[in-house]
Design a protein around this motif. Structure first.
Motif, mmCIF file in Angstrom:
data_model
loop_
_atom_site.group_PDB
_atom_site.id
_atom_site.type_symbol
_atom_site.label_atom_id
_atom_site.label_comp_id
_atom_site.label_asym_id
_atom_site.label_seq_id
_atom_site.Cartn_x
_atom_site.Cartn_y
_atom_site.Cartn_z
ATOM 1 N N GLU A 36 0.851 -1.191 0.000
ATOM 2 C CA GLU A 36 0.000 0.000 0.000
ATOM 3 C C GLU A 36 0.889 1.243 0.000
ATOM 4 O O GLU A 36 1.767 1.385 0.841
ATOM 5 C CB GLU A 36 -0.911 0.000 1.234
ATOM 6 C CG GLU A 36 -1.908 1.127 1.205
ATOM 7 C CD GLU A 36 -2.878 1.069 2.371
ATOM 8 O OE1 GLU A 36 -3.361 2.120 2.769
ATOM 9 O OE2 GLU A 36 -3.126 -0.040 2.891
ATOM 10 N N GLU A 38 0.937 5.573 -0.278
ATOM 11 C CA GLU A 38 0.190 6.822 -0.143
ATOM 12 C C GLU A 38 0.753 7.800 -1.164
ATOM 13 O O GLU A 38 1.953 8.061 -1.187
ATOM 14 C CB GLU A 38 0.368 7.374 1.272
ATOM 15 C CG GLU A 38 -0.359 8.677 1.502
ATOM 16 C CD GLU A 38 -0.169 9.172 2.918
ATOM 17 O OE1 GLU A 38 -0.978 8.807 3.774
ATOM 18 O OE2 GLU A 38 0.823 9.897 3.140
ATOM 19 N N ARG A 40 0.612 11.569 -2.323
ATOM 20 C CA ARG A 40 0.240 12.895 -1.821
ATOM 21 C C ARG A 40 0.594 13.929 -2.871
ATOM 22 O O ARG A 40 1.737 14.016 -3.312
ATOM 23 C CB ARG A 40 0.981 13.178 -0.526
ATOM 24 C CG ARG A 40 0.652 14.520 0.095
ATOM 25 C CD ARG A 40 1.395 14.713 1.416
ATOM 26 N NE ARG A 40 1.110 13.650 2.371
ATOM 27 C CZ ARG A 40 0.101 13.683 3.250
ATOM 28 N NH1 ARG A 40 -0.710 14.714 3.288
ATOM 29 N NH2 ARG A 40 -0.081 12.697 4.095
ATOM 30 N N GLU A 41 -0.412 14.716 -3.253
ATOM 31 C CA GLU A 41 -0.169 15.779 -4.216
ATOM 32 C C GLU A 41 0.710 16.838 -3.574
ATOM 33 O O GLU A 41 0.485 17.253 -2.449
ATOM 34 C CB GLU A 41 -1.498 16.391 -4.667
ATOM 35 C CG GLU A 41 -1.366 17.238 -5.886
ATOM 36 C CD GLU A 41 -2.707 17.589 -6.494
ATOM 37 O OE1 GLU A 41 -2.726 18.530 -7.289
ATOM 38 O OE2 GLU A 41 -3.711 16.923 -6.173
ATOM 39 N N GLU A 47 -4.353 16.641 -2.514
ATOM 40 C CA GLU A 47 -5.146 15.435 -2.282
ATOM 41 C C GLU A 47 -4.223 14.280 -1.888
ATOM 42 O O GLU A 47 -3.100 14.183 -2.356
ATOM 43 C CB GLU A 47 -5.887 15.085 -3.572
ATOM 44 C CG GLU A 47 -6.719 13.839 -3.498
ATOM 45 C CD GLU A 47 -7.350 13.495 -4.841
ATOM 46 O OE1 GLU A 47 -7.593 12.293 -5.039
ATOM 47 O OE2 GLU A 47 -7.596 14.396 -5.647
ATOM 48 N N VAL A 48 -4.723 13.394 -1.017
ATOM 49 C CA VAL A 48 -3.983 12.198 -0.604
ATOM 50 C C VAL A 48 -4.841 10.991 -0.947
ATOM 51 O O VAL A 48 -6.031 10.969 -0.664
ATOM 52 C CB VAL A 48 -3.684 12.217 0.915
ATOM 53 C CG1 VAL A 48 -2.989 10.924 1.330
ATOM 54 C CG2 VAL A 48 -2.853 13.422 1.286
ATOM 55 N N ARG A 49 -4.223 9.998 -1.573
ATOM 56 C CA ARG A 49 -4.957 8.749 -1.819
ATOM 57 C C ARG A 49 -4.023 7.578 -1.614
ATOM 58 O O ARG A 49 -2.807 7.710 -1.698
ATOM 59 C CB ARG A 49 -5.570 8.736 -3.204
ATOM 60 C CG ARG A 49 -4.615 8.881 -4.320
ATOM 61 C CD ARG A 49 -5.373 8.945 -5.616
ATOM 62 N NE ARG A 49 -4.571 9.640 -6.580
ATOM 63 C CZ ARG A 49 -4.777 9.585 -7.853
ATOM 64 N NH1 ARG A 49 -5.773 8.897 -8.331
ATOM 65 N NH2 ARG A 49 -3.989 10.219 -8.679
ATOM 66 N N ARG A 50 -4.610 6.441 -1.316
ATOM 67 C CA ARG A 50 -3.834 5.226 -1.082
ATOM 68 C C ARG A 50 -4.179 4.198 -2.143
ATOM 69 O O ARG A 50 -5.340 4.027 -2.493
ATOM 70 C CB ARG A 50 -4.118 4.678 0.309
ATOM 71 C CG ARG A 50 -3.514 5.571 1.376
ATOM 72 C CD ARG A 50 -3.503 4.914 2.705
ATOM 73 N NE ARG A 50 -2.800 5.758 3.658
ATOM 74 C CZ ARG A 50 -2.425 5.343 4.833
ATOM 75 N NH1 ARG A 50 -2.693 4.117 5.223
ATOM 76 N NH2 ARG A 50 -1.784 6.148 5.640
ATOM 77 N N LEU A 51 -3.132 3.522 -2.629
ATOM 78 C CA LEU A 51 -3.288 2.503 -3.658
ATOM 79 C C LEU A 51 -2.500 1.268 -3.274
ATOM 80 O O LEU A 51 -1.400 1.379 -2.734
ATOM 81 C CB LEU A 51 -2.744 3.000 -5.002
ATOM 82 C CG LEU A 51 -3.393 4.204 -5.645
ATOM 83 C CD1 LEU A 51 -2.586 4.625 -6.858
ATOM 84 C CD2 LEU A 51 -4.810 3.893 -6.043
ATOM 85 N N ARG A 63 -3.079 9.025 -13.756
ATOM 86 C CA ARG A 63 -4.296 9.704 -14.233
ATOM 87 C C ARG A 63 -5.125 8.812 -15.156
ATOM 88 O O ARG A 63 -6.306 9.009 -15.319
ATOM 89 C CB ARG A 63 -3.897 10.998 -14.959
ATOM 90 C CG ARG A 63 -5.068 11.836 -15.432
ATOM 91 C CD ARG A 63 -5.890 12.334 -14.231
ATOM 92 N NE ARG A 63 -6.930 13.230 -14.637
ATOM 93 C CZ ARG A 63 -8.147 12.856 -15.015
ATOM 94 N NH1 ARG A 63 -8.461 11.574 -15.033
ATOM 95 N NH2 ARG A 63 -9.044 13.733 -15.372
ATOM 96 N N CYS A 130 -0.225 -4.711 1.468
ATOM 97 C CA CYS A 130 -1.648 -4.601 1.139
ATOM 98 C C CYS A 130 -2.459 -5.565 2.006
ATOM 99 O O CYS A 130 -2.004 -6.664 2.318
ATOM 100 C CB CYS A 130 -1.890 -4.929 -0.325
ATOM 101 S SG CYS A 130 -1.185 -3.697 -1.441
#
Length: 131
Positions: A36, A38, A40-41, A47-51, A63, A130
């Motif tokens: 996993e 993170e 971070r823009e 914006e922060v998102r986790r993948l 994108r 993950c």
């Protein structure tokens, strides 16, 4: 270089890519830790998102994550990879991935998505395996 010029150069590069050819697999990302991450823009209020990342080519098309794209390696060193990619009607992009450590990357990307230009800079940090 202006966005229009960049897009024109990318289109010419993609047109030169043989039909049906498979882009070479980037060697750079093999030392990165799966799991996993993170993203971070960079900049204020980003914006922060986790993948969950299993294939590090996912960093190259942030994108256009769900689009089927053809890619072309522009430049590759042990710690940096620059690619352009074409996703048909979904758009295209150019991504610069810089690896700082096995758990820290810098991503800069720009292109066209959903008919509009985009540009962003992200910092990716490994968080955990993950779930």
């Amino acid at each position: 270089m202006g966005l229009r010029t960049l897009m024109a150069v990318m289109a010419m590069m993609m047109a030169a890519w043989p039909a049906g050819a498979v882009a070479p697999s980037p060697r750079l990302a093999k030392g990165l830790e799966p799991g996993e991450w993170e993203l971070r823009e960079r900049g204020g209020g980003g914006e922060v998102r986790r993948l969950c990342i299993s294939d590090f080519r996912q960093f190259l098309q942030v994108r256009h994550a769900r689009a089927s794209c053809r890619s072309f390696t522009v430049s590759e060193t042990p710690t940096r990879l620059i690619v352009t990619y074409e996703c048909g009607g979904a758009g295209n992009g150019r991504t610069d991935l810089r690896v700082e450590t096995a758990r820290l990357v810098q991503i800069q990307s720009q292109g066209i998505a959903d008919g509009a230009p985009f540009e962003f800079a992200l910092e990716g940090r490994w968080v955990r395996p993950c779930s």
